[in-house]
Design an enzyme around this catalytic site. Structure first.
Site, PDB file in Angstrom:
ATOM      1  N   GLU A  78      57.221 -10.586  82.537  1.00 20.53           N
ATOM      2  CA  GLU A  78      56.347  -9.450  82.835  1.00 20.53           C
ATOM      3  C   GLU A  78      55.379  -9.799  83.964  1.00 20.53           C
ATOM      4  O   GLU A  78      54.866 -10.908  84.026  1.00 20.53           O
ATOM      5  CB  GLU A  78      55.534  -9.070  81.592  1.00 20.53           C
ATOM      6  CG  GLU A  78      56.366  -8.580  80.424  1.00 20.53           C
ATOM      7  CD  GLU A  78      57.017  -7.215  80.675  1.00 20.53           C
ATOM      8  OE1 GLU A  78      56.575  -6.507  81.607  1.00 20.53           O
ATOM      9  OE2 GLU A  78      57.969  -6.878  79.941  1.00 20.53           O
ATOM     10  N   ARG A  88      53.497   3.900  69.898  1.00 25.58           N
ATOM     11  CA  ARG A  88      54.457   4.967  69.585  1.00 25.58           C
ATOM     12  C   ARG A  88      54.809   4.938  68.090  1.00 25.58           C
ATOM     13  O   ARG A  88      55.057   5.960  67.476  1.00 25.58           O
ATOM     14  CB  ARG A  88      55.708   4.733  70.447  1.00 25.58           C
ATOM     15  CG  ARG A  88      56.788   5.760  70.380  1.00 25.58           C
ATOM     16  CD  ARG A  88      57.940   5.380  71.329  1.00 25.58           C
ATOM     17  NE  ARG A  88      58.405   4.005  71.133  1.00 25.58           N
ATOM     18  CZ  ARG A  88      59.269   3.624  70.187  1.00 25.58           C
ATOM     19  NH1 ARG A  88      59.782   4.503  69.349  1.00 25.58           N
ATOM     20  NH2 ARG A  88      59.633   2.355  70.092  1.00 25.58           N
ATOM     21  N   CYS A 141      52.960  -6.397  72.266  1.00 24.14           N
ATOM     22  CA  CYS A 141      53.256  -7.435  73.265  1.00 24.14           C
ATOM     23  C   CYS A 141      52.246  -7.387  74.404  1.00 24.14           C
ATOM     24  O   CYS A 141      51.701  -8.416  74.813  1.00 24.14           O
ATOM     25  CB  CYS A 141      54.682  -7.281  73.801  1.00 24.14           C
ATOM     26  SG  CYS A 141      55.910  -7.673  72.539  1.00 24.14           S
ATOM     27  N   HIS A 165      59.753 -10.722  77.920  1.00 22.53           N
ATOM     28  CA  HIS A 165      60.466  -9.863  76.970  1.00 22.53           C
ATOM     29  C   HIS A 165      61.953 -10.230  76.975  1.00 22.53           C
ATOM     30  O   HIS A 165      62.521 -10.499  78.034  1.00 22.53           O
ATOM     31  CB  HIS A 165      60.326  -8.385  77.365  1.00 22.53           C
ATOM     32  CG  HIS A 165      59.224  -7.676  76.644  1.00 22.53           C
ATOM     33  ND1 HIS A 165      58.154  -7.086  77.289  1.00 22.53           N
ATOM     34  CD2 HIS A 165      59.032  -7.440  75.311  1.00 22.53           C
ATOM     35  CE1 HIS A 165      57.349  -6.531  76.387  1.00 22.53           C
ATOM     36  NE2 HIS A 165      57.852  -6.730  75.183  1.00 22.53           N
TER      37      HIS A 165
HETATM   38  N1  PCA Z   1      58.042  -6.432  70.732  1.00 22.27           N
HETATM   39  C1  PCA Z   1      56.976  -5.454  70.668  1.00 22.27           C
HETATM   40  C2  PCA Z   1      55.952  -6.069  69.753  1.00 22.27           C
HETATM   41  C3  PCA Z   1      56.626  -7.187  69.052  1.00 22.27           C
HETATM   42  C4  PCA Z   1      57.880  -7.407  69.801  1.00 22.27           C
HETATM   43  O1  PCA Z   1      58.684  -8.319  69.619  1.00 22.27           O
HETATM   44  C5  PCA Z   1      56.448  -5.033  72.027  1.00 22.27           C
HETATM   45  O2  PCA Z   1      57.222  -5.048  73.011  1.00 22.27           O
HETATM   46  O3  PCA Z   1      55.277  -4.669  72.146  1.00 22.27           O
END
Ligand code: PCA
Length: 203
Positions: A78, A88, A141, A165
């Site tokens: 990111e 959401r 996240c 991610h």
């Molecule tokens: N993904 C979520 C929160 C926990 C995770 O593994 C997110 O993208 O915010």
């Protein structure tokens, strides 16, 4: 020297979270740097609290939080975290904030201080698809990434941080029309990214 890599607890009705599965695959040490691992709750507030407690106590040189981004095809470092919680779906403790600042009065956004381009190149060299992402969302996240970057902005000793991610793993999508990667590819890609971060802090 040590670094911290975190993964999240399963959420949204899933049984596993590939982020924590991939973090568990990492070796205990790379190039003499200790790899500390932590599974963190998929909850606003406590997720950031437990990571910041560790950072203040153990003073790692880098923190790499990892989370699941269902629907993505690539491992995505990111670029930016923004100062807003907007959910959401409820988190694992039932909280569902709307348009709420993460840190009242603090900056709107922080850029990742991890070497995102080098991480992408290393993940691709390991044979795993990677791409930069310009939004970590506004769920848990992004919350963790923002809180870490806000801490890093004033922390002594300094540390570098950001977020990665990962897509769903194949086990999660049987019978669904969703993109996914084999778990072993997610593990290999994450390890390649972690190695680049370690190289960066050794320079
Ligand atoms: N993904 C979520 C929160 C926990 C995770 O593994 C997110 O993208 O915010």
């Amino acid at each position: 020297m040590k670094i911290l890599v975190t993964g999240f607890a399963p959420f949204g009705g899933e049984d596993i979270n590939p982020s924590w599965e991939a973090v568990k695959c990492l070796p205990d040490e790379i190039d003499g740097v200790e790899i500390c691992r932590m599974e963190i709750p998929t909850e606003f507030g406590t997720s950031g609290d437990v990571v910041l407690d560790f950072v203040r106590r153990e003073k790692p040189c880098a923190v790499i939080p990892v989370g699941e981004a269902g629907g993505r095809k690539h491992i995505t470092p990111e670029r930016v975290a923004i100062n807003v919680d907007d959910a959401r779906i409820p988190d694992n403790s039932g909280q569902q904030p709307v348009d709420r600042p993460i840190v009242e009065g603090a900056r709107e956004a922080y850029f990742s201080t991890l070497p995102v381009r080098k991480m992408i190149a290393a993940i691709e060299d390991a044979g795993v698809p990677a791409q930069i992402s310009n939004s970590a969302g506004t769920y848990v996240c992004n919350h963790v990434m923002y809180r870490l970057l806000h801490e890093a902005n004033t922390a002594k000793p300094p540390f570098i941080t950001g977020f990665i991610h990962v897509p769903y793993c194949e086990e999660q999508v049987t019978g669904k029309n969703e993109p996914a990667l084999p778990m072993k590819d997610i593990c290999r890609g994450l390890e390649a990214a972690v190695r680049v971060v370690i190289k960066e802090i050794m320079e």
